[in-house]
Design a protein around this motif. Structure first.
Motif, PDB file in Angstrom:
ATOM      1  N   TRP A 299      19.580  40.647 -30.361  1.00  0.00           N
ATOM      2  CA  TRP A 299      20.994  40.249 -30.309  1.00  0.00           C
ATOM      3  C   TRP A 299      21.176  38.904 -29.631  1.00  0.00           C
ATOM      4  N   GLU A 300      22.113  38.117 -30.153  1.00  0.00           N
ATOM      5  CA  GLU A 300      22.658  36.951 -29.457  1.00  0.00           C
ATOM      6  C   GLU A 300      24.154  37.220 -29.267  1.00  0.00           C
ATOM      7  N   ILE A 301      24.580  37.279 -28.013  1.00  0.00           N
ATOM      8  CA  ILE A 301      25.974  37.599 -27.716  1.00  0.00           C
ATOM      9  C   ILE A 301      26.721  36.347 -27.254  1.00  0.00           C
ATOM     10  N   TYR A 302      27.783  36.040 -27.967  1.00  0.00           N
ATOM     11  CA  TYR A 302      28.666  34.920 -27.641  1.00  0.00           C
ATOM     12  C   TYR A 302      30.031  35.494 -27.251  1.00  0.00           C
ATOM     13  N   PHE A 303      30.897  34.628 -26.750  1.00  0.00           N
ATOM     14  CA  PHE A 303      32.217  35.099 -26.324  1.00  0.00           C
ATOM     15  C   PHE A 303      33.295  34.536 -27.245  1.00  0.00           C
ATOM     16  N   ALA A 304      34.088  35.447 -27.802  1.00  0.00           N
ATOM     17  CA  ALA A 304      35.176  35.036 -28.692  1.00  0.00           C
ATOM     18  C   ALA A 304      36.242  34.277 -27.916  1.00  0.00           C
ATOM     19  N   ASP A 305      36.375  34.613 -26.647  1.00  0.00           N
ATOM     20  CA  ASP A 305      37.211  33.829 -25.749  1.00  0.00           C
ATOM     21  C   ASP A 305      36.718  34.078 -24.327  1.00  0.00           C
ATOM     22  N   GLU A 306      37.102  33.180 -23.442  1.00  0.00           N
ATOM     23  CA  GLU A 306      36.686  33.314 -22.043  1.00  0.00           C
ATOM     24  C   GLU A 306      37.695  32.613 -21.163  1.00  0.00           C
ATOM     25  N   ARG A 307      37.786  33.109 -19.945  1.00  0.00           N
ATOM     26  CA  ARG A 307      38.692  32.524 -18.959  1.00  0.00           C
ATOM     27  C   ARG A 307      37.927  31.472 -18.161  1.00  0.00           C
ATOM     28  N   ALA A 308      38.613  30.392 -17.800  1.00  0.00           N
ATOM     29  CA  ALA A 308      37.969  29.302 -17.060  1.00  0.00           C
ATOM     30  C   ALA A 308      37.872  29.670 -15.575  1.00  0.00           C
ATOM     31  N   VAL A 309      36.995  30.621 -15.309  1.00  0.00           N
ATOM     32  CA  VAL A 309      36.762  31.128 -13.953  1.00  0.00           C
ATOM     33  C   VAL A 309      35.255  31.293 -13.768  1.00  0.00           C
ATOM     34  N   PRO A 310      34.781  31.395 -12.520  1.00  0.00           N
ATOM     35  CA  PRO A 310      33.350  31.653 -12.302  1.00  0.00           C
ATOM     36  C   PRO A 310      32.900  32.946 -12.981  1.00  0.00           C
ATOM     37  N   LEU A 311      31.616  33.037 -13.307  1.00  0.00           N
ATOM     38  CA  LEU A 311      31.107  34.175 -14.071  1.00  0.00           C
ATOM     39  C   LEU A 311      31.166  35.486 -13.300  1.00  0.00           C
ATOM     40  N   ASP A 312      31.274  35.400 -11.968  1.00  0.00           N
ATOM     41  CA  ASP A 312      31.368  36.642 -11.189  1.00  0.00           C
ATOM     42  C   ASP A 312      32.819  36.990 -10.824  1.00  0.00           C
ATOM     43  N   HIS A 313      33.772  36.261 -11.391  1.00  0.00           N
ATOM     44  CA  HIS A 313      35.195  36.487 -11.116  1.00  0.00           C
ATOM     45  C   HIS A 313      35.694  37.703 -11.894  1.00  0.00           C
ATOM     46  N   GLU A 314      36.615  38.447 -11.320  1.00  0.00           N
ATOM     47  CA  GLU A 314      37.104  39.671 -11.981  1.00  0.00           C
ATOM     48  C   GLU A 314      37.820  39.399 -13.298  1.00  0.00           C
ATOM     49  N   ASP A 315      38.305  38.175 -13.511  1.00  0.00           N
ATOM     50  CA  ASP A 315      38.967  37.829 -14.770  1.00  0.00           C
ATOM     51  C   ASP A 315      37.986  37.397 -15.862  1.00  0.00           C
ATOM     52  N   SER A 316      36.725  37.236 -15.515  1.00  0.00           N
ATOM     53  CA  SER A 316      35.730  36.741 -16.470  1.00  0.00           C
ATOM     54  C   SER A 316      35.361  37.821 -17.485  1.00  0.00           C
ATOM     55  N   ASN A 317      35.429  37.478 -18.771  1.00  0.00           N
ATOM     56  CA  ASN A 317      34.988  38.417 -19.805  1.00  0.00           C
ATOM     57  C   ASN A 317      33.493  38.675 -19.696  1.00  0.00           C
ATOM     58  N   TYR A 318      32.740  37.647 -19.313  1.00  0.00           N
ATOM     59  CA  TYR A 318      31.303  37.827 -19.104  1.00  0.00           C
ATOM     60  C   TYR A 318      31.056  38.863 -18.004  1.00  0.00           C
ATOM     61  N   CYS A 319      31.773  38.722 -16.894  1.00  0.00           N
ATOM     62  CA  CYS A 319      31.616  39.641 -15.762  1.00  0.00           C
ATOM     63  C   CYS A 319      31.926  41.079 -16.199  1.00  0.00           C
ATOM     64  N   LEU A 320      32.973  41.233 -16.991  1.00  0.00           N
ATOM     65  CA  LEU A 320      33.370  42.551 -17.484  1.00  0.00           C
ATOM     66  C   LEU A 320      32.302  43.144 -18.393  1.00  0.00           C
ATOM     67  N   LEU A 321      31.814  42.343 -19.334  1.00  0.00           N
ATOM     68  CA  LEU A 321      30.785  42.823 -20.261  1.00  0.00           C
ATOM     69  C   LEU A 321      29.504  43.165 -19.509  1.00  0.00           C
ATOM     70  N   LYS A 322      29.175  42.352 -18.510  1.00  0.00           N
ATOM     71  CA  LYS A 322      27.966  42.588 -17.701  1.00  0.00           C
ATOM     72  C   LYS A 322      28.064  43.929 -16.978  1.00  0.00           C
ATOM     73  N   ALA A 323      29.214  44.169 -16.359  1.00  0.00           N
ATOM     74  CA  ALA A 323      29.388  45.402 -15.586  1.00  0.00           C
ATOM     75  C   ALA A 323      29.428  46.636 -16.482  1.00  0.00           C
ATOM     76  N   GLU A 324      30.135  46.538 -17.612  1.00  0.00           N
ATOM     77  CA  GLU A 324      30.327  47.705 -18.472  1.00  0.00           C
ATOM     78  C   GLU A 324      29.130  48.000 -19.376  1.00  0.00           C
ATOM     79  N   LEU A 325      28.448  46.936 -19.826  1.00  0.00           N
ATOM     80  CA  LEU A 325      27.410  47.126 -20.849  1.00  0.00           C
ATOM     81  C   LEU A 325      26.056  46.524 -20.475  1.00  0.00           C
ATOM     82  N   LEU A 326      26.027  45.223 -20.215  1.00  0.00           N
ATOM     83  CA  LEU A 326      24.738  44.534 -20.093  1.00  0.00           C
ATOM     84  C   LEU A 326      23.856  45.126 -18.998  1.00  0.00           C
ATOM     85  N   ASP A 327      24.458  45.429 -17.841  1.00  0.00           N
ATOM     86  CA  ASP A 327      23.673  45.955 -16.717  1.00  0.00           C
ATOM     87  C   ASP A 327      23.195  47.384 -16.957  1.00  0.00           C
TER      88      ASP A 327
END
Length: 260
Positions: free
Chosen positions: A71-99
């Motif tokens: 898999w190559e995972i890209y983001f359909a949209d993202e918030r201009a915040v650090p990757l560990d910020h609670e508003d980050s879609n990356y952070c959310l995906l990491k916590a819910e799925l990737l980890d």
């Protein structure tokens, strides 16, 4: 009928997740057949939790295997915040799925935004577009990147990605990724794939659940009204599949099915 989006309604989220898994497996097989990798774009909101339910279930057969290492995972949209910020879609995906992905399934390659330039959201968008150009072919030979699968949500106002009703970004025809600095939903600064990129996906899936969605679902499917989700339906046609529960589509007059 064949040119319309597919609207699937399930009695509960568990049944939805089981069918979503089958759908993703079909998209994975087709993507790997096409180019040996599976190129997926994901959004945020409640989607990562449903994705985790679908993708982390135990395989029932060798064919029922999610090959995360391809898999190559890209983001359909993202918030201009650090990757560990609670508003980050990356952070959310990491916590819910990737980890939570078991080691034996391999790890996907994930492409978050470049956070070196968060104070300049245009630069964040430009760098993400350059990444897509690098990964999807030279810009002069490809008009648009074609994802094997886009996994999207639907906001209570009918927005998807960070494409909002009535916003000028809906008219963008050339760029692949655009900044938005006045999102009506916080945080205001974000980047998003543009509508032409979203509608060119090989497969486009929406996940929308809960009775709170039924009014906007009615509007999307019965009137359209230029809502971003309705525009994706129009552009993607039969390549679009909606995974909903029955409470989200209560009273919606559109042919719906309980399975693929």
């Amino acid at each position: 009928m064949g040119r319309q989006p597919n609207l699937l309604a399930f009695p509960d989220v568990d049944t939805l997740a089981t069918t979503l898994r089958t759908y993703i497996l079909h998209a994975q097989t087709a993507g790997l057949h096409r180019h040996q990798v599976f190129k997926v774009a994901v959004s945020g909101g409640s989607l990562p939790k449903t994705l985790a339910k679908a993708l982390l279930a135990k395989p029932t057969s060798p064919e029922d295997t999610i090959k995360f290492d391809k898999w190559e995972i890209y983001f359909a949209d993202e918030r201009a915040v650090p990757l560990d910020h609670e508003d980050s879609n990356y952070c959310l995906l990491k916590a819910e799925l990737l980890d939570k992905i078991p080691a034996e399934l391999g790890k996907p390659v994930v492409f978050p935004i470049d956070t070196d330039c968060l104070d300049d959201v245009q630069e964040v968008a430009d760098r993400y577009e350059k990444l897509l150009v690098d990964k999807f072919a030279a810009r002069d030979s490809v008009k648009l990147p074609i994802f094997d699968l886009l996994l999207l949500g639907c906001g209570p106002d009918g927005h998807t990605c960070s494409l909002f009703p009535g916003h000028e970004l809906l008219r963008e025809a050339d760029a692949w990724v655009m900044p938005i600095e006045d999102s009506p939903k916080p945080p205001p600064k974000r980047i998003t794939l543009t509508l032409p990129v979203v509608t060119h996906g090989v497969k486009i899936a929406f996940v929308a659940t809960g009775g709170g969605k039924k009014e906007i679902m009615k509007e999307i499917f019965e009137e359209g009204n230029g809502l971003p989700c309705a525009l994706v339906n129009e552009g993607g046609q039969e390549r679009v599949t909606w995974f909903t529960d029955v409470s989200a589509v209560e009273g919606v007059s559109f042919p719906r099915r309980g399975s693929l």
